[in-house]
Design a protein around this motif. Structure first.
Motif, PDB file in Angstrom:
ATOM      1  N   ALA A  40      -7.323  -2.810   0.806  1.00  0.00           N
ATOM      2  CA  ALA A  40      -6.612  -2.868  -0.475  1.00  0.00           C
ATOM      3  C   ALA A  40      -6.648  -1.520  -1.189  1.00  0.00           C
ATOM      4  O   ALA A  40      -5.640  -1.078  -1.754  1.00  0.00           O
ATOM      5  CB  ALA A  40      -7.223  -3.948  -1.363  1.00  0.00           C
ATOM      6  N   ALA A  41      -7.805  -0.866  -1.156  1.00  0.00           N
ATOM      7  CA  ALA A  41      -7.922   0.453  -1.789  1.00  0.00           C
ATOM      8  C   ALA A  41      -7.057   1.471  -1.052  1.00  0.00           C
ATOM      9  O   ALA A  41      -6.423   2.335  -1.670  1.00  0.00           O
ATOM     10  CB  ALA A  41      -9.374   0.906  -1.789  1.00  0.00           C
ATOM     11  N   ALA A  42      -7.009   1.373   0.265  1.00  0.00           N
ATOM     12  CA  ALA A  42      -6.177   2.277   1.061  1.00  0.00           C
ATOM     13  C   ALA A  42      -4.700   2.069   0.733  1.00  0.00           C
ATOM     14  O   ALA A  42      -3.940   3.037   0.608  1.00  0.00           O
ATOM     15  CB  ALA A  42      -6.425   2.043   2.545  1.00  0.00           C
ATOM     16  N   LEU A 101       0.314   3.669   5.310  1.00  0.00           N
ATOM     17  CA  LEU A 101       0.518   2.492   4.454  1.00  0.00           C
ATOM     18  C   LEU A 101       0.829   1.259   5.303  1.00  0.00           C
ATOM     19  O   LEU A 101       0.370   0.154   5.003  1.00  0.00           O
ATOM     20  CB  LEU A 101       1.648   2.754   3.464  1.00  0.00           C
ATOM     21  N   GLY A 102       1.603   1.459   6.379  1.00  0.00           N
ATOM     22  CA  GLY A 102       1.905   0.337   7.276  1.00  0.00           C
ATOM     23  C   GLY A 102       0.644  -0.247   7.887  1.00  0.00           C
ATOM     24  O   GLY A 102       0.441  -1.474   7.894  1.00  0.00           O
ATOM     25  N   TYR A 103      -0.238   0.625   8.386  1.00  0.00           N
ATOM     26  CA  TYR A 103      -1.502   0.154   8.971  1.00  0.00           C
ATOM     27  C   TYR A 103      -2.371  -0.533   7.915  1.00  0.00           C
ATOM     28  O   TYR A 103      -3.022  -1.552   8.195  1.00  0.00           O
ATOM     29  CB  TYR A 103      -2.271   1.324   9.569  1.00  0.00           C
ATOM     30  N   ALA A 137      -4.571  -5.512   5.547  1.00  0.00           N
ATOM     31  CA  ALA A 137      -4.708  -6.383   4.378  1.00  0.00           C
ATOM     32  C   ALA A 137      -4.036  -7.740   4.593  1.00  0.00           C
ATOM     33  O   ALA A 137      -4.120  -8.614   3.723  1.00  0.00           O
ATOM     34  CB  ALA A 137      -4.118  -5.700   3.148  1.00  0.00           C
ATOM     35  N   GLY A 138      -3.360  -7.905   5.734  1.00  0.00           N
ATOM     36  CA  GLY A 138      -2.739  -9.191   6.057  1.00  0.00           C
ATOM     37  C   GLY A 138      -1.289  -9.324   5.645  1.00  0.00           C
ATOM     38  O   GLY A 138      -0.691 -10.390   5.832  1.00  0.00           O
ATOM     39  N   ALA A 148       3.995  -4.245   6.040  1.00  0.00           N
ATOM     40  CA  ALA A 148       3.698  -3.285   7.100  1.00  0.00           C
ATOM     41  C   ALA A 148       4.963  -2.968   7.895  1.00  0.00           C
ATOM     42  O   ALA A 148       5.265  -1.796   8.166  1.00  0.00           O
ATOM     43  CB  ALA A 148       2.614  -3.842   8.019  1.00  0.00           C
ATOM     44  N   ALA A 149       5.709  -4.001   8.263  1.00  0.00           N
ATOM     45  CA  ALA A 149       6.946  -3.812   9.027  1.00  0.00           C
ATOM     46  C   ALA A 149       7.960  -2.981   8.244  1.00  0.00           C
ATOM     47  O   ALA A 149       8.662  -2.138   8.813  1.00  0.00           O
ATOM     48  CB  ALA A 149       7.540  -5.165   9.401  1.00  0.00           C
TER      49      ALA A 149
END
Length: 222
Positions: free
Chosen positions: A120-122, A147-149, A154-155, A160-161
């Protein structure tokens, strides 16, 4: 004699007429005197803009140098402290967020957050970076990729896509190949089989020598 008299009369009239250039100069000087305050103000404004522009450029260059030095020191200390330390890069990023060196530090800071399990922090740091480096394609795609990773960790597979789709839609990008693979992988996870096979097939077509090519050939044929 008549000819000489005619020429003399014409010359006399020319001499009697005021010089056009001098008339222009006189009028220009008169206008300058009339609008002296306005002209002085305009000249002052031009000088002020030049000084401010030069000053901003100087301050920006100076900040970049300081940020680069700070980043080099942070890298050395972070390497010594271990990959799990985020403090070194965070300090550079938060001190010089508008410099290239500061933004690179921000990317490293976000990556460390991701690798330490703080997804979440990332996501938060990467999201800010995506906006701040929007005009710098290489950094922008690095931020989108990270950000995608982070979203995946984070689920949030849809978010991500979306990040990987943005990179994959770019005609030229050093990260397009990996983005396509991640897209195909995520589509497969959520049951989007057709989209997944299409992304794998694009890897085979555009990147036949890719490290993902063998997997992509197998997946696209299944």
């Amino acid at each position: 004699m008549a000819k000489i008299s005619r020429i003399s009369l014409e010359r006399k009239r020319e001499l009697e007429e005021p010089d056009k250039f001098m008339v222009f100069v006189a009028r220009a000087m008169q206008l300058a005197q009339t609008y002296r305050k306005q002209i002085t103000a305009i000249i002052g404004l031009v000088i002020a803009v030049a000084v401010v522009t030069g000053g901003v450029f100087y301050l920006g260059a100076r900040a970049e140098v300081k940020a680069s030095d700070m980043l080099a020191s942070a890298t050395a200390r972070a390497d010594a402290a271990g990959a799990g330390s985020t403090d070194e890069y965070r300090a550079v990023y938060e001190t010089y967020p508008r410099t290239v060196a500061g933004q690179i530090a921000g990317l490293r800071y976000a990556e460390q957050l991701y690798r330490s399990g703080e997804a979440a922090a990332a996501v938060d740091v990467y999201t800010k970076l995506v906006k701040s480096v929007a005009g710098k394609p290489t950094l922008h795609h690095l931020a989108l990729n990270g950000l995608g990773y982070a979203h995946e960790a984070a689920g949030d597979l849809k978010a991500a896509a979306d990040c990987f789709e943005t990179i994959a839609a770019t005609p030229v990008s050093a990260h397009k190949e990996t983005a396509l693979f991640n897209l195909a992988r995520l589509y497969e996870q959520v049951g989007e089989t057709e989209k997944s096979q299409k992304a794998f097939a694009q890897i085979v077509s555009e990147y036949p020598d890719s490290m993902y090519a063998d997997i992509a050939r197998e997946k696209s044929a299944s």
